[in-house]
Structures are given as structure tokens and as C-alpha cells.
Design a protein around this motif. Sequence first.
Motif, PDB file in Angstrom:
ATOM      1  N   VAL A 189      16.485 -16.963  17.826  1.00  0.00           N
ATOM      2  CA  VAL A 189      15.520 -16.699  18.898  1.00  0.00           C
ATOM      3  C   VAL A 189      15.534 -17.878  19.856  1.00  0.00           C
ATOM      4  CG1 VAL A 189      14.054 -15.276  17.396  1.00  0.00           C
ATOM      5  CG2 VAL A 189      13.611 -17.742  17.586  1.00  0.00           C
ATOM      6  N   ALA A 190      14.652 -17.820  20.865  1.00  0.00           N
ATOM      7  CA  ALA A 190      14.532 -18.914  21.826  1.00  0.00           C
ATOM      8  C   ALA A 190      15.886 -19.240  22.449  1.00  0.00           C
ATOM      9  CB  ALA A 190      13.921 -20.158  21.181  1.00  0.00           C
ATOM     10  N   ASP A 191      16.524 -18.202  22.996  1.00  0.00           N
ATOM     11  CA  ASP A 191      17.831 -18.353  23.640  1.00  0.00           C
ATOM     12  C   ASP A 191      18.866 -18.940  22.682  1.00  0.00           C
ATOM     13  OD1 ASP A 191      19.655 -18.121  25.736  1.00  0.00           O
ATOM     14  OD2 ASP A 191      19.220 -20.138  26.507  1.00  0.00           O
ATOM     15  N   GLY A 192      18.777 -18.536  21.424  1.00  0.00           N
ATOM     16  CA  GLY A 192      19.775 -18.948  20.451  1.00  0.00           C
ATOM     17  C   GLY A 192      19.592 -20.327  19.873  1.00  0.00           C
ATOM     18  N   THR A 193      18.447 -20.970  20.114  1.00  0.00           N
ATOM     19  CA  THR A 193      18.261 -22.345  19.645  1.00  0.00           C
ATOM     20  C   THR A 193      17.465 -22.453  18.355  1.00  0.00           C
ATOM     21  OG1 THR A 193      16.244 -22.662  20.952  1.00  0.00           O
ATOM     22  CG2 THR A 193      18.347 -23.228  22.005  1.00  0.00           C
ATOM     23  N   ALA A 194      16.915 -21.350  17.869  1.00  0.00           N
ATOM     24  CA  ALA A 194      16.017 -21.434  16.715  1.00  0.00           C
ATOM     25  C   ALA A 194      16.196 -20.229  15.806  1.00  0.00           C
ATOM     26  CB  ALA A 194      14.562 -21.514  17.182  1.00  0.00           C
ATOM     27  N   VAL A 195      15.783 -20.414  14.550  1.00  0.00           N
ATOM     28  CA  VAL A 195      15.671 -19.314  13.593  1.00  0.00           C
ATOM     29  C   VAL A 195      14.199 -19.215  13.220  1.00  0.00           C
ATOM     30  CG1 VAL A 195      16.314 -18.433  11.328  1.00  0.00           C
ATOM     31  CG2 VAL A 195      18.005 -19.676  12.708  1.00  0.00           C
ATOM     32  N   ARG A 196      13.632 -18.027  13.404  1.00  0.00           N
ATOM     33  CA  ARG A 196      12.199 -17.836  13.185  1.00  0.00           C
ATOM     34  C   ARG A 196      11.950 -17.225  11.809  1.00  0.00           C
ATOM     35  NH1 ARG A 196       7.612 -17.571  16.552  1.00  0.00           N
ATOM     36  NH2 ARG A 196       5.933 -16.207  15.798  1.00  0.00           N
ATOM     37  N   ILE A 197      10.991 -17.817  11.099  1.00  0.00           N
ATOM     38  CA  ILE A 197      10.575 -17.352   9.785  1.00  0.00           C
ATOM     39  C   ILE A 197       9.097 -16.990   9.861  1.00  0.00           C
ATOM     40  CG2 ILE A 197      10.355 -17.927   7.343  1.00  0.00           C
ATOM     41  CD1 ILE A 197      13.230 -17.958   8.227  1.00  0.00           C
ATOM     42  N   GLY A 198       8.747 -15.795   9.416  1.00  0.00           N
ATOM     43  CA  GLY A 198       7.344 -15.393   9.408  1.00  0.00           C
ATOM     44  C   GLY A 198       7.085 -14.189  10.277  1.00  0.00           C
ATOM     45  N   ASN A 199       5.836 -13.736  10.271  1.00  0.00           N
ATOM     46  CA  ASN A 199       5.450 -12.545  11.011  1.00  0.00           C
ATOM     47  C   ASN A 199       5.608 -12.747  12.510  1.00  0.00           C
ATOM     48  OD1 ASN A 199       4.733 -11.336   8.598  1.00  0.00           O
ATOM     49  ND2 ASN A 199       2.569 -11.884   8.778  1.00  0.00           N
ATOM     50  N   SER A 200       6.094 -11.719  13.171  1.00  0.00           N
ATOM     51  CA  SER A 200       6.287 -11.809  14.620  1.00  0.00           C
ATOM     52  C   SER A 200       4.977 -11.957  15.365  1.00  0.00           C
ATOM     53  CB  SER A 200       7.034 -10.570  15.123  1.00  0.00           C
ATOM     54  OG  SER A 200       6.298  -9.395  14.819  1.00  0.00           O
ATOM     55  N   ASP A 201       3.863 -11.497  14.755  1.00  0.00           N
ATOM     56  CA  ASP A 201       2.560 -11.573  15.418  1.00  0.00           C
ATOM     57  C   ASP A 201       1.697 -12.710  14.881  1.00  0.00           C
ATOM     58  OD1 ASP A 201       2.162 -10.505  12.931  1.00  0.00           O
ATOM     59  OD2 ASP A 201       0.877  -8.849  13.596  1.00  0.00           O
ATOM     60  N   ALA A 202       2.305 -13.673  14.209  1.00  0.00           N
ATOM     61  CA  ALA A 202       1.540 -14.819  13.707  1.00  0.00           C
ATOM     62  C   ALA A 202       0.854 -15.536  14.870  1.00  0.00           C
ATOM     63  CB  ALA A 202       2.450 -15.782  12.958  1.00  0.00           C
ATOM     64  N   PRO A 203      -0.391 -15.954  14.704  1.00  0.00           N
ATOM     65  CA  PRO A 203      -1.139 -16.541  15.817  1.00  0.00           C
ATOM     66  C   PRO A 203      -0.673 -17.930  16.231  1.00  0.00           C
ATOM     67  CG  PRO A 203      -2.423 -16.671  13.801  1.00  0.00           C
ATOM     68  CD  PRO A 203      -1.212 -15.841  13.479  1.00  0.00           C
TER      69      PRO A 203
END
Length: 247
Positions: free
Chosen positions: A67-81
Motif C-alpha cells: 500500500v501507500a504507493d508500494g512503500t508499505a505492507v499493511r497489517i490489520g483491519n482496513s477500517d481501523a481508527p
Amino acid sequence: MSWRTPNTYLTAGAGGGPPPQLLRDPGQPLGGAIAAVVVLVAIIVVGVVQSQRTATSADAAVPGNTVADGTAVRIGNSDAPVTVTVYEDFLCPACKSFEDVLGPTLADLVAEGATAVEYRPIAILDRMSPDAYPTRALNAAGVVADAAGPEAFLDFHDLLFANQPTEGGPGLSDEDLIALAERAGATGEAVESGISGLVYEDWTERVTEEASRDGVNGTPTVFVDGQVLDVRTPQGLEDAVRAAAAD
């Protein structure tokens, strides 16, 4: 597979045998103030990375499942606050300390849906490695993310820190990285060739350059909804996440 499993070492020797040492189970209590102090004071400060890198191709291959234009890998719910952003180098001892001390708390916060984590690994410590281990490890992490997704990336991330080599010495071999990738759930010829052939080398340079331009000049650097995490203790992390969610 759980969101975060205990870190384990590579098995010593071709025929198995005991690991070099036992690691603390992330579910166990921390070792007290000493462990927290390690994270507070053991921050590796580096020079300006951008001046040490050459410009990378705009069409460099980017791992999938980022994600983030290919700079990150996101772990967790997409709607996390809340989003916790973590910049790490896989050769950085302070990053390993951060994961040992705060990793269980971060895992708990993700599991309850209080936050998501964006891991933005970079390679700033090649100068401390005779075989460019930070770049090779980051490339391998990209291969794992692309082949098997964020959960496998996280498992591989944890295995890299569990097996972290010493600064100034040789890093894990390509064969070791491939073995760890397999344990994380990423297998096949494309994984092996991607790791040994540095398929994402240009990408490792790009994400490192972008981190430098964003003002990251040391690892670990941690943000909670864009604010630097100053109190690097389990309670400090939880307080920062709760406060961000309340805003």
C-alpha cells in the motif's frame, strides 16, 4: 495461522538440532525497565540516506500486496481508527529490541481492531554489512509479500529479526532467506529466483529514498497517526494509540 507467532531461529545444521538460543515468547511479560531502556536509548542514527543512493527507475518492479504507493505492507483491519507506521531496517539491533519489547502490545492492539500497522522496511545499513544484507533482506521481504500476502510478510519479518545477524559480519545467505520464506508460507521457483536475483532491488532503493525525503534518518522510527511515538514502552504505545483514537 495467528496474526503474530513467536519468533524462532533457523534450525542449526542440516540434520536439525537445537536452535542457538531460546527467544522470549511474545505472550510472556517483558523483562521490566531494562528492556524498555534498550528501546529508548538504542536508536541507530544514520546519515542522510538520499545522498548515498542514486535515482531509481520510475517503473521499477513493485511487490504486490503493498500500500501507500508500494512503500508499505499493511497489517490489520482496513477500517481501523488508527494507523501505526513503523520504519525498520532488518539489520538494525534497535529495531529488533523494538519488536521484542513492543511487538506483543502492537499485536494485541491490532487483534482488537484498535489500530492497523503499516510496516515500511528500508535498507539504510548496507554500509555495516559486507554483503549488503539490509538490501537483500528487504528484497526478500518484498518477494514474500508479493507471493504470499501480508500475513506471510509479517511472519517473515518476525523470522528475520529472530535470526538477525551481527552488524559488520556476513548476513543470512540467500539459501537461508529462501528457507525462512518457505517457513513463512512463500514457496516456489519464483520466490527462490526473486530472492537470489534481487528482483526488487530498485524498489528497495526507492522506498529507502522516499523515507529519507520524508525525514526518516534513523531506525526504528514509529508514527501513531502521523505523530512520532516518543515514549517507546508498551504502555506508551498503548496510550498513544488510545489518544489518537479519541481525537
